[in-house]
Design an enzyme around this catalytic site. Structure first.
Site, PDB file in Angstrom:
ATOM      1  N   CYS A 130     -11.757 -27.965 -18.062  1.00 39.82           N
ATOM      2  CA  CYS A 130     -10.935 -29.102 -17.642  1.00 39.82           C
ATOM      3  C   CYS A 130     -11.032 -29.195 -16.127  1.00 39.82           C
ATOM      4  O   CYS A 130     -12.100 -29.019 -15.565  1.00 39.82           O
ATOM      5  CB  CYS A 130      -9.499 -28.916 -18.128  1.00 39.82           C
TER       6      CYS A 130
ATOM      7  N   ARG B  56     -12.379 -39.470 -15.469  1.00 35.28           N
ATOM      8  CA  ARG B  56     -12.833 -38.348 -14.642  1.00 35.28           C
ATOM      9  C   ARG B  56     -14.160 -37.816 -15.164  1.00 35.28           C
ATOM     10  O   ARG B  56     -15.052 -37.485 -14.385  1.00 35.28           O
ATOM     11  CB  ARG B  56     -11.776 -37.240 -14.604  1.00 35.28           C
TER      12      ARG B  56
END
Length: 279
Positions: free
Chosen positions: A234, A176
Site C-alpha cells: 500500500c 494513486r
C-alpha cells in the site's frame, strides 16, 4: 478459525473473565499524532492505547518507508506494556475500518500471539450501546515472550520479483495506482506488475467485512484464488496488512511488503509504472 471477532463475542469473553487484552490502535494517516487524544475521548473499557507509529513501527531513513517494521524486542516491550501475558487473547480495534488494528494483528500473529480484530471496530461497539471509558489504562506489565517477526514480510527486492511468480496487489486508491495523484510520496504510479485492488472494496459502509462469496469474487477478478502466491503493498504497509487479514478470512495466506510505495518511491533506480494496467 476466523481472526475477526464480533462485539457480542468479545463482550461474552469479558463477562466470562477470559484472559482478554484489548488494544486500541487509534491512528489516521491525516493526523497520526492524534491517536492517543482520540483514545482519551472514549474507548472500550479496559483497552490500552497502542501506538502504531512507535510500537507497531519504527523510524528510519525515507528509503526504509514511513512505517518500517519494529524489532521483535520493541514489539515485545510494547506487548508487555499493554499487559499481555502468556496465553492471553489480544483483541485489536480502531475507528478507521480496522486498517490500523490489522497492522497489530499481522505483527502479533507472526509473533505467536492469539490475536483477533474486532469486526466493525469502535463504531460497532458503540452501535449496540455498550459502555465507553475515558481513562488512560495502565495495566500491570505482562510477561509474554514473542517469536521472531518478519517471516511474512517481503524485502524491496522480493517485492520487485514477486509478479513473476505470483500476484502482487497494490491496495491503494485507483488514482494513486494509476499515477494520477500522489499526496505523500515523491513519485506517482505503482510497482511494475502489480494489480490494483483497494482494500476498502471488501467492506460495507460500517467497516464490516462483506460476505465471503463477494470477497472471494473481488480477489478472483485480479487472479487471486486459493493456492495462489499472493503479496500486498500500500502506501506504507498499514492497509496492506488489512488486505492480508481479509485474505486470511477466505483461506488465502499472503505476504506483505511493509516498505510499500513509500519505500519504493524513495529508492533511486526503482522503475515506476502508470496507468490502469500492471505495466
Amino acid at each position: 478459525m476466523s481472526s475477526l471477532v464480533s462485539v457480542t463475542a468479545v463482550k461474552d469473553l469479558l463477562d466470562q473473565g477470559a484472559p482478554v487484552r484489548l488494544i486500541d490502535v487509534r491512528w489516521r494517516l491525516d493526523r497520526p499524532e492524534a491517536g492517543h487524544d482520540d483514545y482519551l475521548t472514549g474507548h472500550i473499557p479496559g483497552a490500552v492505547f497502542a501506538s502504531l507509529d512507535t510500537e507497531l513501527s519504527t523510524h528510519g531513513e525515507p528509503s526504509e518507508g514511513r512505517h518500517p517494521l519494529p524489532s521483535t524486542a520493541t514489539l515485545q516491550a510494547a506487548a508487555r506494556r499493554w499487559g499481555v501475558r502468556t496465553g492471553d487473547i489480544v483483541v485489536a480495534y480502531d475507528d478507521a475500518k480496522s486498517t490500523a488494528a490489522a497492522r497489530a494483528w499481522w505483527l502479533l500473529r507472526q509473533a505467536g500471539v492469539d490475536v483477533r480484530v474486532l469486526d466493525g471496530g469502535l463504531r460497532a461497539w458503540k452501535s449496540v450501546g455498550l459502555d465507553i471509558s475515558t481513562d488512560d489504562v495502565v495495566p500491570e506489565a505482562g510477561d509474554v515472550v514473542l517469536e521472531e517477526i518478519g517471516r511474512d514480510a517481503l524485502s524491496i527486492d522480493e517485492a520487485a520479483a514477486f509478479p513473476a511468480s505470483g500476484v502482487l496487489l497494490d491496495v491503494r486508491a485507483p488514482e494513486r495506482y494509476r499515477g494520477e495523484t500522489e499526496p505523500l510520496d515523491p513519485a506517482a504510479g505503482h510497482i511494475p506488475g502489480a494489480r490494483n485492488l483497494p482494500t476498502m472494496l471488501h467492506l460495507d459502509a460500517d467497516g464490516r467485512l462483506l460476505d465471503a462469496e463477494t470477497v472471494r469474487a473481488n480477489f478472483a477478478a485480479v487472479g487471486v484464488t486459493p493456492g495462489a502466491s499472493v503479496a500486498a503493498y500500500c502506501g506504507s504497509g498499514v492497509t496492506a496488512a488489512h488486505t492480508a487479514l481479509i485474505l486470511s478470512e477466505v483461506g488465502i495466506d499472503a505476504k506483505v511488503f511493509p516498505g510499500s510505495w513509500s519505500q519504493w518511491s524513495n529508492t533511486p533506480g526503482r522503475p515506476v509504472a502508470t496507468g490502469d494496467q500492471p505495466g
